[in-house]
Design an enzyme around this catalytic site. Structure first.
Site, PDB file in Angstrom:
ATOM      1  CG  ASP A 450     -54.030  33.606 -29.178  1.00  0.00           C
ATOM      2  OD1 ASP A 450     -55.208  33.265 -29.367  1.00  0.00           O
ATOM      3  OD2 ASP A 450     -53.706  34.680 -28.629  1.00  0.00           O
ATOM      4  CG  HIS A 451     -57.944  28.071 -31.894  1.00  0.00           C
ATOM      5  ND1 HIS A 451     -58.198  28.216 -33.239  1.00  0.00           N
ATOM      6  CD2 HIS A 451     -58.084  26.746 -31.636  1.00  0.00           C
ATOM      7  CE1 HIS A 451     -58.485  27.037 -33.766  1.00  0.00           C
ATOM      8  NE2 HIS A 451     -58.413  26.119 -32.826  1.00  0.00           N
ATOM      9  NE  ARG A 452     -56.608  35.790 -28.380  1.00  0.00           N
ATOM     10  CZ  ARG A 452     -56.119  36.669 -27.508  1.00  0.00           C
ATOM     11  NH1 ARG A 452     -56.905  37.633 -27.028  1.00  0.00           N
ATOM     12  NH2 ARG A 452     -54.854  36.590 -27.118  1.00  0.00           N
TER      13      ARG A 452
END
Length: 480
Positions: A450-452
């Protein structure tokens, strides 16, 4: 005067679900049952669960048939109190309550834990205490609720307010049960003309369509200025797909494990901005290490997946961002939730579909202990006995799809986790070692994250740590 029947509602079995499929009844009408006796097997999200009864008495009614999907909070079984049927004839064994009498529903939601302690039961369900023993459960009258019924049962209902209709497409349907029946059996409501008032589609109309699949369920009507154009019988055979013109060989309802997996994967792709990184790894040293252990101790050598799991937990300690979850804070903003511990999930294929049991506090276990847990949990889920705690508490997932003979996969993150590591098959490949070409045991590691919660540097750092551990397992294990 209160009813002698105790109605047990299907509870939330600890997974926050709204429905469950009834697999099998373990009791029959007329049976004497005791508190905590299993009465039915139901299929929840990813396991088959035996439901125990909170009541003792005589089974008066079973609310459902095997294969039927039951809603949480709806009646599952009715039990007559012990002795309430004594001396009663067959016709008056379970008299119906008068119209102005509400059924008494015994609940102990607020005192569930206290009741469990008093009764000594290990099978108390969420939302239910055990009414037996020294405790006295409190009775409350069930509030009156408007039920959705067929028109024949409620002729005074305003159909214009209750029915659902899209002119020229769907017939009027009042009951969600009728809509569900049509959906599960592949009956197109647009092809039905209801036999009820104002063209209302009744259960008998859907049943007729199911029993006669080769006959167009919508009758031909005479043309009139207000009637929609009729279609001649046989224009589009019921067993033929209208878009492709091909015969339909089967319709399989999406339910049970497949339904939950579909919903979870869809939510993951909709909510998580994922990215994927991968690397080829020389696993020769790990394969040789395991072969040596197996030679010296054939029955207790950990499997390769257990070693990789050990490297994963060590890597997550160094890169804890991948062992988190994103939640909405009280003010609506997003926040990253970190954990003091690692519940390592691993994908396990079963006859009922893909499941992901998790090893709790996996960072505290050795490779040998992880191997034992992997084997134990795999056996549990393949028997359909995985608990909600085992199947829904993971913080990171390890997926060994190499067992299916594939090299790599951009896996979908197991929501609400933020990363998943995939391991491909180990195969012989040409590899440069010390400037010379050699044949080595090579596998591919793929990390979807998850790039968040982190950027590529963190993801690459974790992936490289696991890869280095596989290539030099002896030195890494010595440090763990």
């Amino acid at each position: 005067m209160t009813s002698a029947l105790q109605v047990f509602m299907l509870p939330d079995l600890g997974e926050g679900l709204t429905e469950a499929e009834l697999i099998n009844w373990l009791v029959a009408v007329g049976d004497e049952i005791r508190v905590d006796q299993p009465i039915a097997e139901v299929e929840t999200a990813k396991s088959v669960v035996e439901v125990p009864s909170p009541y003792a008495g005589t089974v008066a009614e079973l609310h459902g048939e095997p294969g039927q999907t039951l809603d949480v909070g709806k009646p599952l079984i009715s039990v007559a109190r012990v002795g309430s049927l004594a001396g009663a004839g067959a016709d008056d064994a379970a008299p119906a309550p008068s119209p102005d009498e509400e059924p008494v529903v015994e609940t102990a939601a607020a005192n569930a834990y206290r009741e469990e302690e008093k009764a000594g039961s290990g099978n108390v369900l969420i939302g239910y205490g055990t009414p037996g023993g020294a405790g006295q459960s409190r009775r409350t009258r069930a509030p009156r609720q408007l039920s959705v019924v067929e028109p024949a049962e409620a002729p005074d209902l305003d159909l214009s307010l209750l029915r659902t209709r899209v002119p020229g497409k769907l017939g009027a349907v009042i009951s969600p049960l009728v809509r569900r029946m049509a959906r599960e059996h592949g009956v197109d409501l647009g092809d039905l003309h209801g036999s009820g008032d104002s063209g209302l589609i009744m259960r008998r109309d859907v049943e007729a369509a199911i029993s006669s699949p080769d006959v167009d369920a919508r009758p031909v009507v005479e043309a009139s200025p207000v009637a929609e154009p009729s279609r001649a019988v046989g224009d589009t055979p019921a067993g033929t797909d209208s878009r492709t013109g091909l015969p339909i060989s089967a319709r399989t309802p999406v339910k049970g494990v497949r339904k939950v997996v579909a919903a979870n994967m869809t939510r993951s792709r909709q909510e998580i901005p994922e990215a994927t990184v991968w690397v080829d790894v020389d696993a020769t040293a790990l394969v040789e290490l395991r072969a040596g252990l197996k030679k010296s101790d054939p029955h207790n050598a950990p499997g390769l997946l257990a070693f990789i799991a050990r490297f994963v937990t060590a890597g997550l300690k160094r890169f804890p961002e991948l062992n988190t979850r994103i939640e909405a804070a009280a003010d609506g903003a997003q926040e990253i939730v970190a954990f003091d511990g690692i519940n390592l999930g691993f994908a396990a294929q079963t006859d009922r579909g893909l499941t992901v049991p998790s090893i709790r506090n996996a960072e505290k276990l050795s490779a040998r202990e992880l191997d034992a847990e992997i084997r134990r949990l795999t056996a549990v889920v393949r028997e359909g006995k995985g608990t909600p705690e085992q199947l829904g508490s993971g913080t990171f997932t390890l997926n060994n799809y190499g067992v299916f003979g594939v090299d790599g996969s951009a896996a979908i993150i197991n929501h609400p986790e933020v990363a998943i590591l995939g391991v491909g098959r180990i195969m012989d490949k040409p590899w440069v070692v010390g400037g010379e070409l050699a044949v080595r045991k090579v596998t591919e590691l793929t990390l979807t994250f998850d790039h968040r919660v982190c950027d590529g540097g963190t993801a690459a750092g974790f992936l490289r740590f696991v890869a280095d551990a596989i290539e030099n397992p002896g030195s890494v294990l010595a440090e763990l």
